[in-house]
Design an enzyme around this catalytic site. Structure first.
Site: not given
Ligand code: GLA
Length: 473
Positions: A159, A213
């Site tokens: 990430d 997301d």
């Molecule tokens: C980010 C990522 C998500 C998830 C969250 C976890 O937002 O884009 O897919 O992994 O972190 O905290």
């Protein structure tokens, strides 16, 4: 890169071959699995993960091709060990309480999953912390990659939280660290599509997120789709656009009060348990059965990784049937590995197409008209000329969700498609020619032409690294 070839060998080889892809034999078709994030948030435990693994097996999802089970954010302890290693949360992953001479909880879990025909994936972050505030891998790439390899991990989602600049160096550093372990570890970038990862991602990882997301609303699914249109030409075997998790079978409020990605973390309580604030906004409407069908087919034809994000203990039979749709999955997993793209659009009517091995085509006819429309359905026609076939070509048409043959057709095929629904078709010429495999959905689409500035564009940090590797040969 993770795999059998060392970076010293493969970087110059790839540069010479001009493919720009990792080409290490992993992810020749998009990876499939289950990821814990949208159903459980950071509230994951060994017990729930094992339950998901058992259900993946008993519900036939392993047999349908879902191979990875990925622990997203929240698996690790807030503190590293004294010697700087990541460790699983000792309360929620109690096998970690064993004496040091026995396998730790993550290793024990990968063993458990192997018994189910599953591979374990974990999550980390290229910054100082993960998005939920657990330790990140920045500056610890080598030891973290080694831990993952020692624990039998087969996938890393990486990430982009708690970072500022040097995006490429961070993701390249983990690529090299994974490669140095010698264990094949599928590498999933998660930088949310903010640095044009499709341009450099093939040199760095196996998949890269194209968007922020996803959450369980039609608007979110359509937004991720729209932001990924036109990117098919950058993907292929070993390197895929990732449109984010599948919102098939996902719900609003969870039984434990956790409401998925809309919750805001308050941080750990003194006792170590994680606390969540009331979600700051009302969760979006989740998807209807038609919308789930459309979402799954669109992700399948664009060749996104297919990662279930549902809690398998509480999933509707219709959602499970969609996730197990054999012939739709087969489009996604077609060995030719040509991602589909939008090839025609007129207002809410859309046609997506992909070339299939053997000279056939996958086609998704999509009606995204507003559900407020007084029209209940629309006729959508795909013409053979749009698929690179001669108009007189006779071809068999098959409905892949219904698993029904729809007869031989010349020139075109028309289907009636309901609102927020799809017709998913396989078109197979009567006399298929291998040469017909060469057609690409972006061919002849002025909107999707590569721009000159994209041609051969290699970001400076990668170019420098590849130059250095080349010098050493
Ligand atoms: C980010 C990522 C998500 C998830 C969250 C976890 O937002 O884009 O897919 O992994 O972190 O905290």
């Amino acid at each position: 890169m993770p795999g059998s070839l060392s970076a010293l060998v493969w970087l110059p080889l790839l540069a010479a071959a001009g493919t720009g892809a990792l080409d290490d034999g992993q992810a020749l078709v998009p990876p499939m699995g289950l990821n814990t994030w949208n159903a459980f948030g950071a509230n994951i435990s060994e017990a729930v993960v094992k339950e998901m693994a058992d259900l993946m097996e008993s519900l036939g999802l392993v047999a349908a091709g879902y191979r990875y089970l990925v622990l997203d954010d929240g698996w690790s302890d807030p503190e590293r060990t004294q010697d700087g290693r990541l460790q699983a949360d000792r309360q929620r992953f109690p096998s970690g309480k064993r004496p040091a001479c026995l396998p730790n909880s993550i290793k024990a879990l990968s063993g458990y999953l192997a018994g189910k025909g599953l591979l374990l994936g974990v999550y980390s972050d290229s910054g100082g912390f993960t998005c939920q505030g657990f330790p990140g891998s920045r500056g610890h790439e080598a030891e973290d990659a080694r831990s993952f390899a020692d624990w039998g991990v087969s996938l890393l989602k990486y990430d982009n939280c708690y970072t500022h600049d040097d995006l490429l160096e961070r993701f390249v550093a983990m690529r090299d660290a994974l490669n140095a372990t010698g264990r094949p570890i599928l590498y999933q970038l998660c930088e949310w599509g903010i640095g044009d990862p499709w341009l450099w991602g093939p040199r760095v990882a196996h998949t890269w997120r194209t968007t922020f997301d996803i959450h369980s609303s039609w608007a979110s699914v359509m937004q991720n789709l729209d932001e990924s249109i036109g990117l098919a030409r950058y993907a292929g075997p070993g390197h895929w656009n990732d449109l984010d998790l599948l919102e098939v079978g996902t719900f609003g409020p969870q039984p434990n009060g956790w409401e998925g990605v809309h919750g805001a973390s308050l941080g750990p309580e003194p006792g170590g348990a994680w606390q969540w604030a009331t979600p700051p906004r009302v969760r979006g409407q989740y998807l209807s059965e038609k919308e789930e069908r459309a979402h799954f087919a669109l992700w399948a034809i664009l060749k996104s990784p297919l990662f279930i994000a549902a809690d398998l203990r509480r999933m509707a039979a219709s959602s499970l049937a969609i996730l197990r749709s054999k012939e739709v999955i087969a489009i996604n997993q077609d060995p030719l590995g040509v991602p589909g793209d939008l090839i025609w659009k007129s207002g809410p009517k859309e046609i997506y197409a992909a070339s299939l091995s053997g000279g056939g085509r996958a086609v998704v006819l999509h009606n995204r008209h507003s559900i407020l429309s007084h029209l209940q359905a629309a006729n959508i026609t795909v013409r053979w000329a749009q698929l690179g076939y001669a108009p007189e070509e006779r071809a068999a048409v098959r409905d892949l969700y219904r698993q029904q043959d729809l007869g031989m057709h010349a020139g075109s095929f028309t289907a009636e498609v309901r609102l927020h629904d799809v017709a998913v078709l396989r078109i197979t010429p009567q006399d298929p020619q291998p040469a017909q495999e060469a057609w690409r959905p972006w061919q002849g689409q002025p909107m999707f032409e590569r721009h000159e500035e994209d041609e051969g564009w290699i970001p400076e940090p990668l170019r420098a690294a590849e130059g250095r590797q080349g010098d050493q040969q």
